[in-house]
Design a protein around this motif. Structure first.
Motif, PDB file in Angstrom:
ATOM      1  N   ARG A 132       0.828  -1.209   0.000  1.00 56.18           N
ATOM      2  CA  ARG A 132       0.000   0.000   0.000  1.00 56.18           C
ATOM      3  C   ARG A 132       0.861   1.258   0.000  1.00 56.18           C
ATOM      4  N   VAL A 133       1.904   1.276   0.842  1.00 51.58           N
ATOM      5  CA  VAL A 133       2.783   2.437   0.920  1.00 51.58           C
ATOM      6  C   VAL A 133       3.476   2.693  -0.416  1.00 51.58           C
ATOM      7  N   MET A 134       3.895   1.615  -1.079  1.00 47.40           N
ATOM      8  CA  MET A 134       4.603   1.729  -2.348  1.00 47.40           C
ATOM      9  C   MET A 134       3.675   1.962  -3.532  1.00 47.40           C
ATOM     10  N   LYS A 135       2.367   1.859  -3.284  1.00 47.33           N
ATOM     11  CA  LYS A 135       1.358   2.039  -4.324  1.00 47.33           C
ATOM     12  C   LYS A 135       1.548   1.047  -5.469  1.00 47.33           C
ATOM     13  N   LEU A 136       1.812  -0.204  -5.100  1.00 46.35           N
ATOM     14  CA  LEU A 136       2.027  -1.244  -6.099  1.00 46.35           C
ATOM     15  C   LEU A 136       0.699  -1.666  -6.712  1.00 46.35           C
ATOM     16  N   SER A 137       0.740  -2.000  -7.983  1.00 47.91           N
ATOM     17  CA  SER A 137      -0.475  -2.403  -8.677  1.00 47.91           C
ATOM     18  C   SER A 137      -0.768  -3.880  -8.508  1.00 47.91           C
ATOM     19  N   ARG A 138       0.253  -4.661  -8.073  1.00 47.91           N
ATOM     20  CA  ARG A 138       0.091  -6.101  -7.904  1.00 47.91           C
ATOM     21  C   ARG A 138       0.811  -6.541  -6.632  1.00 47.91           C
ATOM     22  N   PRO A 139       0.441  -7.674  -6.059  1.00 46.27           N
ATOM     23  CA  PRO A 139       1.061  -8.105  -4.793  1.00 46.27           C
ATOM     24  C   PRO A 139       2.514  -8.528  -4.957  1.00 46.27           C
ATOM     25  N   ILE A 140       3.295  -8.311  -3.899  1.00 43.29           N
ATOM     26  CA  ILE A 140       4.687  -8.770  -3.853  1.00 43.29           C
ATOM     27  C   ILE A 140       4.697 -10.291  -3.775  1.00 43.29           C
ATOM     28  N   GLN A 141       5.549 -10.909  -4.586  1.00 43.65           N
ATOM     29  CA  GLN A 141       5.617 -12.372  -4.627  1.00 43.65           C
ATOM     30  C   GLN A 141       7.040 -12.895  -4.423  1.00 43.65           C
ATOM     31  N   ARG A 142       7.951 -12.000  -4.045  1.00 46.58           N
ATOM     32  CA  ARG A 142       9.357 -12.405  -3.890  1.00 46.58           C
ATOM     33  C   ARG A 142       9.916 -11.809  -2.611  1.00 46.58           C
ATOM     34  N   VAL A 143      10.523 -12.644  -1.772  1.00 41.72           N
ATOM     35  CA  VAL A 143      11.111 -12.210  -0.503  1.00 41.72           C
ATOM     36  C   VAL A 143      12.559 -12.661  -0.438  1.00 41.72           C
ATOM     37  N   LYS A 144      13.413 -11.767   0.066  1.00 41.89           N
ATOM     38  CA  LYS A 144      14.828 -12.094   0.280  1.00 41.89           C
ATOM     39  C   LYS A 144      15.175 -11.897   1.749  1.00 41.89           C
ATOM     40  N   THR A 145      15.920 -12.862   2.315  1.00 41.91           N
ATOM     41  CA  THR A 145      16.455 -12.721   3.671  1.00 41.91           C
ATOM     42  C   THR A 145      17.951 -12.438   3.573  1.00 41.91           C
ATOM     43  N   PHE A 146      18.589 -12.171   4.729  1.00 40.92           N
ATOM     44  CA  PHE A 146      19.970 -11.705   4.692  1.00 40.92           C
ATOM     45  C   PHE A 146      21.015 -12.734   5.116  1.00 40.92           C
ATOM     46  N   ASP A 147      20.718 -13.531   6.129  1.00 37.88           N
ATOM     47  CA  ASP A 147      21.742 -14.451   6.639  1.00 37.88           C
ATOM     48  C   ASP A 147      21.075 -15.578   7.411  1.00 37.88           C
ATOM     49  N   PHE A 148      21.890 -16.368   8.142  1.00 36.44           N
ATOM     50  CA  PHE A 148      21.385 -17.516   8.867  1.00 36.44           C
ATOM     51  C   PHE A 148      21.066 -17.210  10.330  1.00 36.44           C
ATOM     52  N   SER A 149      20.941 -15.947  10.691  1.00 35.25           N
ATOM     53  CA  SER A 149      20.573 -15.611  12.073  1.00 35.25           C
ATOM     54  C   SER A 149      19.193 -16.184  12.368  1.00 35.25           C
ATOM     55  N   HIS A 150      18.902 -16.409  13.645  1.00 36.79           N
ATOM     56  CA  HIS A 150      17.677 -17.139  13.984  1.00 36.79           C
ATOM     57  C   HIS A 150      16.427 -16.392  13.532  1.00 36.79           C
ATOM     58  N   THR A 151      16.443 -15.055  13.533  1.00 37.98           N
ATOM     59  CA  THR A 151      15.248 -14.326  13.103  1.00 37.98           C
ATOM     60  C   THR A 151      14.990 -14.524  11.613  1.00 37.98           C
ATOM     61  N   GLU A 178       8.544 -19.707   8.488  1.00 40.73           N
ATOM     62  CA  GLU A 178       7.166 -19.240   8.463  1.00 40.73           C
ATOM     63  C   GLU A 178       6.648 -19.154   7.028  1.00 40.73           C
ATOM     64  N   LEU A 179       7.504 -18.715   6.120  1.00 41.00           N
ATOM     65  CA  LEU A 179       7.102 -18.629   4.709  1.00 41.00           C
ATOM     66  C   LEU A 179       6.854 -20.017   4.122  1.00 41.00           C
ATOM     67  N   ILE A 180       7.659 -20.989   4.516  1.00 43.41           N
ATOM     68  CA  ILE A 180       7.441 -22.355   4.034  1.00 43.41           C
ATOM     69  C   ILE A 180       6.080 -22.867   4.513  1.00 43.41           C
ATOM     70  N   ALA A 181       5.748 -22.562   5.776  1.00 40.69           N
ATOM     71  CA  ALA A 181       4.488 -23.033   6.345  1.00 40.69           C
ATOM     72  C   ALA A 181       3.285 -22.263   5.800  1.00 40.69           C
ATOM     73  N   HIS A 182       3.476 -20.955   5.592  1.00 39.79           N
ATOM     74  CA  HIS A 182       2.367 -20.100   5.144  1.00 39.79           C
ATOM     75  C   HIS A 182       2.884 -19.129   4.078  1.00 39.79           C
ATOM     76  N   PRO A 183       3.064 -19.606   2.844  1.00 35.62           N
ATOM     77  CA  PRO A 183       3.675 -18.759   1.812  1.00 35.62           C
ATOM     78  C   PRO A 183       2.788 -17.610   1.338  1.00 35.62           C
ATOM     79  N   GLY A 184       1.480 -17.769   1.432  1.00 32.99           N
ATOM     80  CA  GLY A 184       0.589 -16.710   0.945  1.00 32.99           C
ATOM     81  C   GLY A 184       0.844 -16.405  -0.523  1.00 32.99           C
ATOM     82  N   ASP A 185       1.093 -15.119  -0.823  1.00 30.32           N
ATOM     83  CA  ASP A 185       1.349 -14.706  -2.209  1.00 30.32           C
ATOM     84  C   ASP A 185       2.782 -14.976  -2.663  1.00 30.32           C
ATOM     85  N   ILE A 186       3.665 -15.317  -1.730  1.00 31.73           N
ATOM     86  CA  ILE A 186       5.098 -15.414  -2.056  1.00 31.73           C
ATOM     87  C   ILE A 186       5.383 -16.677  -2.868  1.00 31.73           C
ATOM     88  N   GLU A 187       5.978 -16.487  -4.035  1.00 34.82           N
ATOM     89  CA  GLU A 187       6.303 -17.597  -4.921  1.00 34.82           C
ATOM     90  C   GLU A 187       7.806 -17.791  -5.097  1.00 34.82           C
TER      91      GLU A 187
END
Length: 349
Positions: A44-63, A70-79
């Motif tokens: 909404r903030v970015m005023k995107l016309s379509r949903p985000i479907q790609r997520v990147k993480t940074f490292d192997f820290s526990h967070t 969590e994404l594996i269990a509940h991917p939602g729109d993320i492909e």
């Protein structure tokens, strides 16, 4: 960030904008499910016309591991999932976990090997070994290495663009091993330069960013073997919402400028022929995130101080030149009150 491609994105519902998602550096990290849910606020903030479907993480820290799980269990729109391997993780790869993620993730999986490893004195041979190891033990994933735009020795005129010799010497043989190269690029760092008008940085047509990418492509072509095509991804881009207002470019670090840039670059990405983009911050520049630390949209009141780190805001009055005086940094390195000035900046005893 953008994967440059000759082909348009597949399917009318797919966006070309993705997100770097991490809560690692929050004083009170959001739970994984809440952090992932905040992606809708980003849209909404970015005023995107379509949903985000790609997520990147940074490292192997526990967070970050928790976010992936969590994404594996509940991917939602993320492909598409880009699992980042931090530079400190390269020395001992957790291949068991990576292989497990690859087996359980139902969409496309990428692995980002390190983050600007050349800037943190990570041996190129270690990066090469990790790429080859991932190829062998986690087949089917797409491999990339993110680099900073500072690997460019010459970026203008565009036809004379080239990488610096150290990068070329260390990584020329590694690049063909990758599925694509990732570049972290911040036009913000040129804000205020006389030869770079602000409208060229902020306009939805992104002429300055376009020129930087064109120069990068010219430099890349010069060092790749003939007939080799290596797609380019923009791994990070952004604009801080506040910072030290005493010197350029941080005098341009405001909420309004940040939102204008992020919305403009998103519009440019969605209108460009590209198939993957990742936006948002880094682990050092504290205010590049699109949302506030509680997951809400930023406002002019989000930043309590315009100092680089709130806990040392008193330096604004006591010593305005603290961040440009190397002798001062050396003299005060052991001062525990100033730990945030040095943590994660490649400065050691």
């Amino acid at each position: 960030e953008e994967v440059v491609s000759k082909d348009p994105p597949t399917g009318p519902g797919k966006t070309k904008v993705g997100i770097n998602l991490s809560v690692k550096w929050m004083s009170h990290p959001l739970p994984p499910a809440q952090a992932i849910a905040a992606i809708k606020t980003v849209e909404r903030v970015m005023k995107l016309s379509r949903p985000i479907q790609r997520v990147k993480t940074f490292d192997f820290s526990h967070t970050n591991v928790d976010i992936v799980e969590e994404l594996i269990a509940h991917p939602g729109d993320i492909e598409e999932l880009v699992v980042g391997i931090g530079n400190e993780d390269l020395w001992e790869l957790d291949l068991t976990w990576l292989s497990s993620v690859a087996r359980r993730w139902k969409g496309t999986m990428h692995v980002a090997v390190g983050n600007e490893p050349d800037r943190e004195s990570i041996p190129a041979m270690l990066v090469s070994k990790c790429v080859q190891t991932i190829r062998a033990y986690v087949p089917g994933v797409k491999a990339t290495v993110p680099f900073a735009y500072s690997i460019m020795e010459v970026s203008y005129p565009i036809n004379e663009a080239e990488f610096n010799s150290q990068f070329t010497d260390n990584y020329k043989e590694i690049l063909p091993m990758l599925d694509y190269i990732t570049i972290n690029i911040y036009p913000f760092l040129s804000a205020g330069l006389k030869q770079v008008p602000m409208e060229t940085i902020m306009s939805p047509k992104m002429p300055f960013l376009t020129q930087q990418i064109d120069a990068f492509k010219v430099a890349l072509k010069k060092i790749l073997p003939s007939n080799t095509v290596l797609p380019i991804a923009i791994g990070e881009t952004g604009w801080p919402s506040c910072g030290a207002n005493r010197f350029r470019p941080y005098s341009f670090a405001t909420v309004n400028n940040s939102m204008t840039y992020m919305q403009s670059v998103a519009e440019w990405i969605e209108g460009n022929w590209s198939d993957g983009v990742i936006l948002s911050g880094t682990r050092i520049e504290r205010y590049y995130g699109i949302l506030a630390s509680d997951g809400s949209p930023k406002t002019e009141y989000t930043c309590k101080t315009n100092a680089t780190e709130p806990s040392v805001a008193w330096l604004e009055a006591d010593y305005p030149e603290c961040e440009t005086d190397l002798n001062w940094m050396v003299e005060n390195f052991e001062d525990t009150r100033l730990a945030e000035k040095f943590t994660g900046r490649g400065i050691s005893g």
